[in-house]
Design a protein around this motif. Structure first.
Motif, mmCIF file in Angstrom:
data_model
loop_
_atom_site.group_PDB
_atom_site.id
_atom_site.type_symbol
_atom_site.label_atom_id
_atom_site.label_comp_id
_atom_site.label_asym_id
_atom_site.label_seq_id
_atom_site.Cartn_x
_atom_site.Cartn_y
_atom_site.Cartn_z
ATOM 1 N N VAL B 39 5.598 3.265 -7.699
ATOM 2 C CA VAL B 39 5.029 4.063 -6.621
ATOM 3 C C VAL B 39 4.281 3.110 -5.694
ATOM 4 O O VAL B 39 3.467 2.304 -6.142
ATOM 5 C CB VAL B 39 4.063 5.133 -7.167
ATOM 6 C CG1 VAL B 39 3.437 5.929 -6.025
ATOM 7 C CG2 VAL B 39 4.805 6.068 -8.121
ATOM 8 N N LYS B 40 4.619 3.183 -4.411
ATOM 9 C CA LYS B 40 3.973 2.294 -3.442
ATOM 10 C C LYS B 40 2.735 2.967 -2.860
ATOM 11 O O LYS B 40 2.775 4.145 -2.486
ATOM 12 C CB LYS B 40 4.948 1.940 -2.323
ATOM 13 C CG LYS B 40 4.374 0.894 -1.392
ATOM 14 C CD LYS B 40 5.326 0.461 -0.302
ATOM 15 C CE LYS B 40 4.580 -0.461 0.660
ATOM 16 N NZ LYS B 40 5.381 -0.811 1.821
ATOM 17 N N PHE B 41 1.654 2.231 -2.832
ATOM 18 C CA PHE B 41 0.419 2.715 -2.218
ATOM 19 C C PHE B 41 0.075 1.771 -1.065
ATOM 20 O O PHE B 41 0.174 0.551 -1.209
ATOM 21 C CB PHE B 41 -0.728 2.709 -3.229
ATOM 22 C CG PHE B 41 -0.504 3.641 -4.398
ATOM 23 C CD1 PHE B 41 -0.842 4.978 -4.307
ATOM 24 C CD2 PHE B 41 0.062 3.177 -5.571
ATOM 25 C CE1 PHE B 41 -0.636 5.837 -5.373
ATOM 26 C CE2 PHE B 41 0.271 4.028 -6.650
ATOM 27 C CZ PHE B 41 -0.073 5.370 -6.546
ATOM 28 N N ALA B 42 -0.299 2.325 0.063
ATOM 29 C CA ALA B 42 -0.670 1.496 1.213
ATOM 30 C C ALA B 42 -1.825 2.158 1.932
ATOM 31 O O ALA B 42 -1.851 3.381 2.080
ATOM 32 C CB ALA B 42 0.516 1.332 2.153
ATOM 33 N N TYR B 43 -2.802 1.364 2.316
ATOM 34 C CA TYR B 43 -3.902 1.902 3.118
ATOM 35 C C TYR B 43 -4.515 0.786 3.951
ATOM 36 O O TYR B 43 -4.445 -0.378 3.591
ATOM 37 C CB TYR B 43 -4.964 2.586 2.255
ATOM 38 C CG TYR B 43 -5.599 1.737 1.175
ATOM 39 C CD1 TYR B 43 -5.006 1.597 -0.075
ATOM 40 C CD2 TYR B 43 -6.809 1.085 1.400
ATOM 41 C CE1 TYR B 43 -5.587 0.833 -1.065
ATOM 42 C CE2 TYR B 43 -7.406 0.322 0.395
ATOM 43 C CZ TYR B 43 -6.784 0.194 -0.840
ATOM 44 O OH TYR B 43 -7.358 -0.570 -1.822
ATOM 45 N N ASP B 44 -5.072 1.187 5.083
ATOM 46 C CA ASP B 44 -5.688 0.226 5.991
ATOM 47 C C ASP B 44 -7.200 0.297 5.841
ATOM 48 O O ASP B 44 -7.771 1.378 5.719
ATOM 49 C CB ASP B 44 -5.332 0.560 7.441
ATOM 50 C CG ASP B 44 -3.863 0.265 7.733
ATOM 51 O OD1 ASP B 44 -3.199 -0.359 6.890
ATOM 52 O OD2 ASP B 44 -3.392 0.668 8.809
ATOM 53 N N VAL B 45 -7.830 -0.870 5.880
ATOM 54 C CA VAL B 45 -9.298 -0.930 5.881
ATOM 55 C C VAL B 45 -9.724 -1.474 7.248
ATOM 56 O O VAL B 45 -9.390 -2.610 7.604
ATOM 57 C CB VAL B 45 -9.822 -1.826 4.742
ATOM 58 C CG1 VAL B 45 -11.339 -1.945 4.810
ATOM 59 C CG2 VAL B 45 -9.388 -1.257 3.390
ATOM 60 N N VAL B 185 -9.710 1.306 -5.434
ATOM 61 C CA VAL B 185 -8.851 2.442 -5.756
ATOM 62 C C VAL B 185 -9.469 3.394 -6.783
ATOM 63 O O VAL B 185 -8.796 4.294 -7.268
ATOM 64 C CB VAL B 185 -7.484 1.944 -6.281
ATOM 65 C CG1 VAL B 185 -6.783 1.115 -5.221
ATOM 66 C CG2 VAL B 185 -7.637 1.135 -7.565
ATOM 67 N N PRO B 203 -5.893 5.613 -4.658
ATOM 68 C CA PRO B 203 -6.180 4.900 -3.409
ATOM 69 C C PRO B 203 -6.430 5.879 -2.261
ATOM 70 O O PRO B 203 -5.784 6.927 -2.188
ATOM 71 C CB PRO B 203 -4.894 4.104 -3.158
ATOM 72 C CG PRO B 203 -4.256 3.975 -4.495
ATOM 73 C CD PRO B 203 -4.594 5.240 -5.224
ATOM 74 N N MET B 271 -9.663 -6.790 -1.963
ATOM 75 C CA MET B 271 -8.369 -6.111 -1.751
ATOM 76 C C MET B 271 -7.204 -6.964 -2.224
ATOM 77 O O MET B 271 -6.268 -6.476 -2.843
ATOM 78 C CB MET B 271 -8.197 -5.776 -0.269
ATOM 79 C CG MET B 271 -9.078 -4.626 0.176
ATOM 80 S SD MET B 271 -9.140 -4.484 1.975
ATOM 81 C CE MET B 271 -7.472 -3.913 2.316
ATOM 82 N N ALA B 275 -4.435 -5.919 -5.126
ATOM 83 C CA ALA B 275 -2.992 -5.862 -4.853
ATOM 84 C C ALA B 275 -2.203 -6.822 -5.723
ATOM 85 O O ALA B 275 -1.069 -6.537 -6.117
ATOM 86 C CB ALA B 275 -2.731 -6.149 -3.374
#
Lengths: 409, 409
Positions: B39-45, B185, B203, B271, B275
């Motif tokens: 499962v891909k998780f992506a988020y911007d900070v 997360v 996340p 981060m 990752a």
């Protein structure tokens, strides 16, 4: 200023060492670090008979796979209904682990009430969480749930939120949980009467399907889970539907060899779908919920006197009929689906499922179905047997027509 | 028997269509389907100033990225302490969304008490969950938390378990949450006095760090989060430690440009670690917890009168000293670390942290640290500045020596 210089310098430096995209968003005078990673989930789903028989080493072999320097604990929570039918289970589990040195069975084997009530009772959730604390069950220990879908959902949720997730093993004991719900990645409890209002996506570390548990189900329980197999065959696998058609009568007569095959094929199809699709349902679509928008509503309208599996059979009949009257599916195919459901012993009509006009109560299920996932309404229909097709709207006049057509059979 | 034949046939068939490994385990007469997916998780900070200023479109731009056919709701939960210092915030948020057509601000902007108390109060968790129900906040809507780490942990947990996960946006307002906890997360609440006993890995969809919130922190709050930056520099990034050494005095004097750099660099390093490592902590190791085994215990021993950041500074001092006395790190490097902590305004000794013999209470922190993650004890030490080294045992005599060495400074 020295520090300001350093800031400039290091924004660049971070870009290099992070190997992440660090943009300067000029207009808003902002910066961004983009985070992205994948988490791999893997679990095995086993099919066996007499799992806790001393000669069956399947579970032990699985537990020994994960080498460890510390003794791991294993805590069992068992559905009361299962314990009533299989009274030897407590002793059998204790014997099974009596000679183990690397696995320590927690002395309490907890028994909880089964059925939907298990998910409505907050004290049961806290009872399991308290046991995690009391027995110092850490993340590398195991919580094993034995029971029907509701108990598995409850225990899975307790395991998922305790210490942010303890290793969880599922031992489903009904057709419905073995061929569908227990081999997936969801758990949950009800909250203020709302089904699965609280829950998480948390894959188990393993699932053990023991066919022997199916021998003590009532006829209604035996039949109930078959509708999910029919569902997955209809949207994904025409040869499996042909097999179901051929074997509907012997399945209804509780032939165990046929059931073993059904459970394995249905479980494998569900698992394949989860792995190749959107396991944690981040989108708006849930293709495996063919026939479910009306089924969920019917369960609720009937005060849960209609079982999930029976409701799904009724929902499949309605959406197959809709697929026919909307010109997607031939009448012969729609008729063939209905015949299989009837041969399996399901009803295809129910007063609360009838759609006479826009005020028919089951229609509210469409909006509730959309709300649960959020985003755009997405409903699975059939363009052929074994072939699903997603649509974003159902026509009320055609729903009436579909409902009327079912009434003629 | 026909059905038995079908079973044989179809086990093979399932293997083909599933493209999954389906073994027949001959000894136990069992079969297995192996499930595996990522499962891909992506988020911007994001890093900005004055996020809700009408001219700052950063948040709106983010929300508009996710095109949708339905109007999405956005629900704000704000830390009471933040609201007290930034009284204009309620009106500013309402103005910010007043002309939006694709985003509907939920009328209630909920204010919750901040600090660790937020995580000890079950009624606060249920208050947020009830709002999800009351305002029909679906999975594609947003729950935004504005506040310190405790409020973010509470709201993040409520968002994660409601409907199995609602999109969650974090707006951290303290140094500690901006440079460490909020960009990760994890979420969680305390249960029966046990820190983070209930929680998940979930996340966020985005994090917005607004530096302006840092201007109203007390000196102790400002300093508290800096220790996590020192920690991540020590185990991963010698040049960042050199920068911290050079800027320790101006950081203590609340230079904002220096702080902006520190927050961004520390967040990026945290981060990157998440990752590239084990985001959901399935293993036994937690390298980012350098200095934390004793820090957690000290917080508890002091009845949480010692702040997390202050405790981490003390923990860093102890484990740096241990790295020196166990022959891993030079005395000059250990001294340099201690000097930076002192320049930043931290204490490096505390009566409850002293290790005089085996019965010194902080030593219990080692076993509790092991228990939390489960498996083998794994402690991060330093083999150089910028270079961590994991060990599986600490020697009590050397801990005494380390503690005594700190007493000489």
């Amino acid at each position: 200023m020295a520090h300001f210089h350093n800031v400039k310098h290091t924004t660049y430096y971070v870009e290099l060492i992070m190997q992440q995209l660090t943009d300067t968003l000029m207009e808003t005078n902002a910066t961004v670090v983009r985070q992205s990673f994948s988490v791999k989930f893997a679990y095995d789903v086993y099919f066996t008979t007499h799992l806790f028989d001393g000669k069956n080493t399947l579970l032990k072999d699985f537990l020994h796979q994960h080498k460890s320097d510390t003794v791991k604990k294993i805590f069992f929570v068992v559905d009361e209904g299962v314990m009533n039918h299989h009274g030897y289970l407590d002793e059998q589990i204790r014997n099974y682990f009596s000679h183990e040195t690397s696995i320590a069975l927690v002395d309490e084997i907890m028994v909880v009430p089964g059925g939907e009530a298990a998910k409505n009772t907050e004290s049961l959730l806290l009872k399991i969480v308290d046991a995690v604390d009391k027995y110092s069950i850490d993340r590398h220990s195991y919580i094993v749930a034995i029971g029907g879908g509701a108990v598995l959902d409850l225990v899975g949720y307790a395991a998922a939120i305790s210490h942010r997730g303890i290793r969880h093993v599922r031992i489903p004991t009904t057709v419905l949980s073995q061929d569908d719900s227990a081999i997936g990645v969801k758990n949950g409890v009800n909250y203020k009467g709302k089904k699965n209002f609280l829950g998480t996506f948390a894959p188990p570390v393993a699932v053990f399907n023991d066919f022997y548990f199916l021998t003590t189900l009532t006829d209604a329980e035996w039949r109930s889970g078959i509708s999910e197999a029919v569902k997955v065959a209809l949207i994904k696998d025409a040869p499996f539907f042909a097999w179901l058609k051929e074997n509907a009568t012997v399945l209804a007569a509780r032939n165990m060899e046929a059931m073993k095959y059904l459970v394995q094929r249905s479980a494998a199809l569900h698992m394949e779908h989860i792995a190749s699709g959107d396991p944690f349902e981040m989108g708006s679509s849930r293709p495996l919920d063919f026939g479910h928008w009306s089924a969920h509503k019917l369960e609720q309208l009937s005060g849960f006197t209609v079982k999930h599996g029976e409701a799904v059979a009724l929902g499949i009949a309605l959406d197959s009929a809709y697929s026919f009257v909307s010109g997607r599916l031939s009448e012969d195919d729609a008729k063939s689906i209905v015949d299989v459901l009837l041969d399996l012993g399901f009803s295809i009509s129910h007063p609360l499922m009838e759609i006479k006009d826009e005020s028919s109560p089951v229609i509210k299920g469409l909006e509730e179905f959309r709300e649960h996932l959020g985003g755009k309404l997405t409903i699975m229909l059939l363009s052929a047997i074994g072939q699903g097709e997603e649509v974003h709207e159902l026509d009320i006049a055609l729903l009436q027509k579909a409902s009327a057509w079912l009434g003629t059979i």
